[in-house]
Design an enzyme around this catalytic site. Structure first.
Site, PDB file in Angstrom:
ATOM      1  N   TRP A 128      -0.399  -3.228   0.624  1.00 38.99           N
ATOM      2  CA  TRP A 128       0.785  -3.878   0.234  1.00 38.99           C
ATOM      3  C   TRP A 128       0.694  -4.061  -1.265  1.00 38.99           C
ATOM      4  O   TRP A 128       0.117  -5.463  -1.557  1.00 38.99           O
ATOM      5  CB  TRP A 128       0.900  -5.073   1.098  1.00 38.99           C
ATOM      6  N   ILE A 217      12.512  10.001   2.805  1.00 37.76           N
ATOM      7  CA  ILE A 217      12.395   9.738   1.410  1.00 37.76           C
ATOM      8  C   ILE A 217      13.108   8.655   0.963  1.00 37.76           C
ATOM      9  O   ILE A 217      12.566   7.811  -0.134  1.00 37.76           O
ATOM     10  CB  ILE A 217      12.703  11.037   0.548  1.00 37.76           C
ATOM     11  N   LEU A 221      10.219   2.668   4.308  1.00 38.71           N
ATOM     12  CA  LEU A 221       9.659   2.923   5.263  1.00 38.71           C
ATOM     13  C   LEU A 221       9.167   1.356   5.831  1.00 38.71           C
ATOM     14  O   LEU A 221       8.592   0.697   5.146  1.00 38.71           O
ATOM     15  CB  LEU A 221       8.048   3.394   4.755  1.00 38.71           C
ATOM     16  N   ASP A 223       9.624  -2.071   6.447  1.00 40.58           N
ATOM     17  CA  ASP A 223      10.284  -3.323   5.809  1.00 40.58           C
ATOM     18  C   ASP A 223       9.790  -3.321   4.337  1.00 40.58           C
ATOM     19  O   ASP A 223       9.687  -4.298   3.628  1.00 40.58           O
ATOM     20  CB  ASP A 223      10.190  -4.743   6.348  1.00 40.58           C
ATOM     21  N   ASP A 226      10.783   0.007  -1.127  1.00 40.51           N
ATOM     22  CA  ASP A 226      10.663   1.480  -1.368  1.00 40.51           C
ATOM     23  C   ASP A 226      10.892   1.929  -2.879  1.00 40.51           C
ATOM     24  O   ASP A 226      11.787   1.537  -3.443  1.00 40.51           O
ATOM     25  CB  ASP A 226      11.439   2.284  -0.682  1.00 40.51           C
ATOM     26  N   ASP A 256      -0.858   8.512  -0.251  1.00 38.71           N
ATOM     27  CA  ASP A 256      -0.383   7.925   0.936  1.00 38.71           C
ATOM     28  C   ASP A 256       1.028   8.125   0.997  1.00 38.71           C
ATOM     29  O   ASP A 256       1.853   8.465   0.232  1.00 38.71           O
ATOM     30  CB  ASP A 256      -0.493   6.151   1.156  1.00 38.71           C
ATOM     31  N   HIS A 260       7.040  10.395   2.255  1.00 37.20           N
ATOM     32  CA  HIS A 260       8.187   9.817   2.150  1.00 37.20           C
ATOM     33  C   HIS A 260       8.373   9.560   0.689  1.00 37.20           C
ATOM     34  O   HIS A 260       9.177   8.669   0.257  1.00 37.20           O
ATOM     35  CB  HIS A 260       7.829   8.465   2.725  1.00 37.20           C
ATOM     36  N   GLU A 284      -1.160  12.317   2.530  1.00 37.29           N
ATOM     37  CA  GLU A 284      -0.988  12.102   3.950  1.00 37.29           C
ATOM     38  C   GLU A 284       0.472  12.513   4.377  1.00 37.29           C
ATOM     39  O   GLU A 284       1.363  11.985   3.792  1.00 37.29           O
ATOM     40  CB  GLU A 284      -1.233  10.670   4.238  1.00 37.29           C
ATOM     41  N   HIS A 354      -7.385   5.678  10.309  1.00 41.46           N
ATOM     42  CA  HIS A 354      -6.814   4.472  10.706  1.00 41.46           C
ATOM     43  C   HIS A 354      -5.525   4.515  11.048  1.00 41.46           C
ATOM     44  O   HIS A 354      -4.657   3.540  11.491  1.00 41.46           O
ATOM     45  CB  HIS A 354      -6.958   3.679   9.251  1.00 41.46           C
TER      46      HIS A 354
END
Length: 713
Positions: A128, A217, A221, A223, A226, A256, A260, A284, A354
């Protein structure tokens, strides 16, 4: 470079190897900690920073954000960079054979505590972000981070950071006061928030339902606010931020959520990294059980980064943990991924992380995990071990798979499996660079071989925990002789006797048994094992690793273009550093000739870019299509396919940012160049070109741009 040979095969490991860790004095250049482009000789250890070790209690969050007992797994537990430094210096990581660590995203995260369904949540995980140019104070200061880099490098350990440029933090379009409103800062200066986003830093298209790639994309993703990568401020900021971390000395990047973010923007991001300080980068892209994902392969082959190999992880879990598939399914996965990934050796393998349940279940037989580890460590690709796997940690989905590591025991069998096998990646090039062949198989047993030059490694695994297996008719590439199990019988392996022609004497592989045998020998002729990075512009220095190059400069070929002399900046027997010549953009095969003129194998699919890259959104209006037709883009630069319909960019999108009959796609193109382009419709092998003259557009020298044109009938 395809490295799975579809024929029977086996791993052979010879007696010529000393099984101690490589010391700095012994390290060949390709295996050195300074080799940031090649991780084929490394074993990565993934650390969730907050859950590993609390080395400095003074930086722990206070109040409701912190739980020192780590009972509430959604709060901070105290792990930090000093704790990692301590475990580097006390020998826990080096003793295991770890040569790279992948740590949580180090950037400053939000400080707000978010209540979801009555449960408090913090940014302990690092995903975050609020400021990509500052550190998370719960992990440490910039000085602490620099100390971590120095401590790791002193022990020959590389450092990979997680990096999540897809989003900032949770936000609500209806409640500006929710959390921190996704606000983004530039080294302390506010750039903007999710609501009242006058600069258009973020997407405002609602949340994704994951129904299509486009939907994932250009929508949020969950809340998470983006980021709009087609915004020049966001684009330049993120590229400047990663350069800051590169300047701090990181050796690799884990990206990450690459599924997206716009693929064109990510290619421009990788070009920026490779043109500045190239490091090994992997992304990822989650794949579920039995999911193959052609877009996943295309991304890995064309983006300039490799991927976490979820296809591998899911199949290994099916075969070794869940018993829902057998060794034939495992073999099919290996052959399929070797065919689908252009550089399969750069994909990062794992058995848990994870985002998945832990591999080990609390009451399960530990041998399942131990066999999966052994299989992963010797296979082609770059192995990554999730923290605590060596301590048999169990746990379901988030956050139970992210608990605090319970101990740092060096006596567990899993720790010792890693300890014995990890060093082989640096000492036997068959494991780092070799082709893979299956040599013997049934439902429960797989024996496979890695081979590079005359170096061989053979692995035998019997996943049946109740019944031994009688092995007859095994033929390997091992020279005649007797070979001890590298694991020393730790997993009930045995000695292997090999006669003439590589034929092994019949033997019994114990129930749940795993054995590794090996052989090493000097490589007399030049043999390329790895090239990195695999995408850059002319003038960038790339690294070619392998064996048998000799000590005197020879020649490096990019296609038919020869490079010699001063443009080869370094030439050693295991490593060459060479500047990309001034050739046209496109795909090239690389090969090496030593000083005597002896040529190496060909390493294919290297992409020379046409220059610095920027991300440009191409939009075409009023392009109607028939059922089954899709729209594509091509043009006069290699990044657009050089007018070849088979290499055209697409299929383009038409649902989120623009809607049918208007289409769009974000593409990485050469900066500052005037580009000619056209659109075309494709349905199977049928191609319908746009009419009229070519469109023209001059790309910006930096930042992003949008070019909007009408379809020409």
């Amino acid at each position: 470079m395809k490295k799975f040979l579809k024929m029977t095969a086996a791993f052979s490991l010879g007696l010529s190897l000393a099984f101690g860790l490589f010391s700095p004095a012994q390290a060949a250049p390709d295996t050195s900690v300074s080799n940031k482009q090649n991780f084929s000789t490394d074993v990565i250890y993934q650390i969730f920073t907050d859950r590993f070790s609390d080395g400095n209690p003074a930086n722990n969050p206070t109040g409701a954000a912190f739980d020192g007992t780590c009972t509430n797994l959604r709060l901070y537990c105290g792990g930090d960079w000093q704790g990692i430094i301590n475990k580097i210096n006390d020998g826990y990581l080096t003793g295991m054979g770890v040569t790279a660590i992948w740590i949580s995203q180090p950037v400053e995260n939000i400080y707000s505590i978010i209540n979801y369904s009555g449960v408090n949540n913090t940014a302990y995980h690092g995903y975050w972000a609020r400021d990509f140019k500052k550190t998370n104070p719960a992990y440490g200061t910039i000085a602490d981070f620099q100390n971590l880099i120095a401590a790791a490098h002193a022990k020959n350990i590389k450092v990979i950071i997680d990096f999540a440029p897809n989003h900032t933090s949770p936000a609500s379009s209806d409640q500006p006061s929710f959390a921190e409103n996704g606000r983004l800062y530039d080294n302390g200066t506010l750039l903007g928030g999710y609501t009242n986003d006058t600069q258009n830093l973020f997407h405002h298209n609602g949340g994704t339902d994951f129904s299509t790639t486009e939907n994932g994309i250009y929508k949020n993703l969950y809340d998470l606010a983006d980021l709009n990568h087609n915004n020049s401020t966001s684009d330049v900021y993120l590229k400047d931020a990663i350069k800051m971390w590169l300047d701090l000395g990181i050796d690799g990047i884990r990206m990450d959520a690459v599924k997206h973010m716009p693929f064109g923007w990510q290619k421009s991001f990788m070009a920026a990294v490779n043109n500045y300080k190239p490091v090994f980068t992997f992304g990822e892209w989650f794949l579920g059980v039995n999911e193959v994902g052609p877009e996943n392969h295309k991304f890995a082959n064309e983006s300039g980064m490799s991927l976490l190999d979820f296809r591998f992880a899911q199949k290994v879990r099916q075969v070794f943990r869940d018993n829902t598939d057998n060794m034939y399914g495992l073999k099919a996965m290996l052959e399929g991924s070797a065919a689908d990934y252009a550089q399969v050796d750069d994909q990062v393998t794992f058995i848990d992380n994870h985002d998945m349940e832990r591999f080990h279940a609390s009451n399960a037989n530990r041998r399942k995990l131990e066999q999966a580890l052994a299989f992963t460590l010797i296979l082609a690709r770059v192995p990554a071990i999730y923290y605590g796997t060596e301590q048999y940690m169990s746990g379901g989905t988030d956050p139970d798979n992210r608990a605090r590591i319970p101990s740092f025991s060096t006596s567990t069998t899993a720790y010792q499996v890693i300890q014995k096998l990890a060093p082989l990646r640096k000492s036997n090039p068959a494991i780092a660079y070799g082709s893979t062949q299956e040599r013997w198989i049934n439902n429960d047993v797989l024996i496979y071989e890695r081979k590079f030059g005359s170096n061989v490694a053979v692995v035998a695994v019997n996943r049946n925990l109740n019944a031994p297996a009688s092995i007859s008719g095994l033929v390997t590439s091992l020279p005649q002789g007797s070979y001890n199990d590298v694991l020393g019988g730790l997993l009930n392996g045995n000695t292997l006797t090999v006669g003439s022609g590589g034929a092994a004497s019949n033997f019994t592989l114990a129930a749940g048994g795993t054995a590794v045998w090996q052989y090493t020998a000097a490589t007399a002729t030049p043999t390329i094992g790895h090239v990195g990075p695999m995408m850059a512009k002319p003038g960038v220095t790339i690294t070619i690793d392998g064996r048998g190059f000799g000590s005197s400069k020879g020649t490096v070929y990019f296609g038919t273009t020869a490079v010699s002399g001063a443009n080869i900046t370094s030439w050693e027997d295991t490593q060459i550093k060479v500047k990309i010549p001034a050739v046209a953009g496109g795909i090239y095969n690389i090969k090496v000739a030593n000083a005597a003129g002896t040529a190496s194998n060909v390493y294919d699919n290297f992409e020379v870019l046409s220059g610095d890259q920027v991300s440009v959104r191409f939009v075409v209006n009023n392009a109607t299509t028939a059922l089954g037709q899709n729209l594509y883009l091509t043009g006069n630069v290699s990044e657009l396919g050089n007018w070849d319909p088979a290499k055209a960019i697409g299929p383009m999108y038409n649902q989120v940012v623009y809607q049918y009959p208007n289409w769009y796609y974000d593409v990485s193109v050469p900066a500052g160049k005037t580009i000619e382009f056209k659109f075309l419709k494709k349905q199977g092998s049928t191609v319908t070109w746009e009419g009229g003259s070519n469109h023209t557009f001059t790309a910006p020298s930096s930042g992003t741009a949008t070019i909007n044109v009408n379809w020409q009938p």
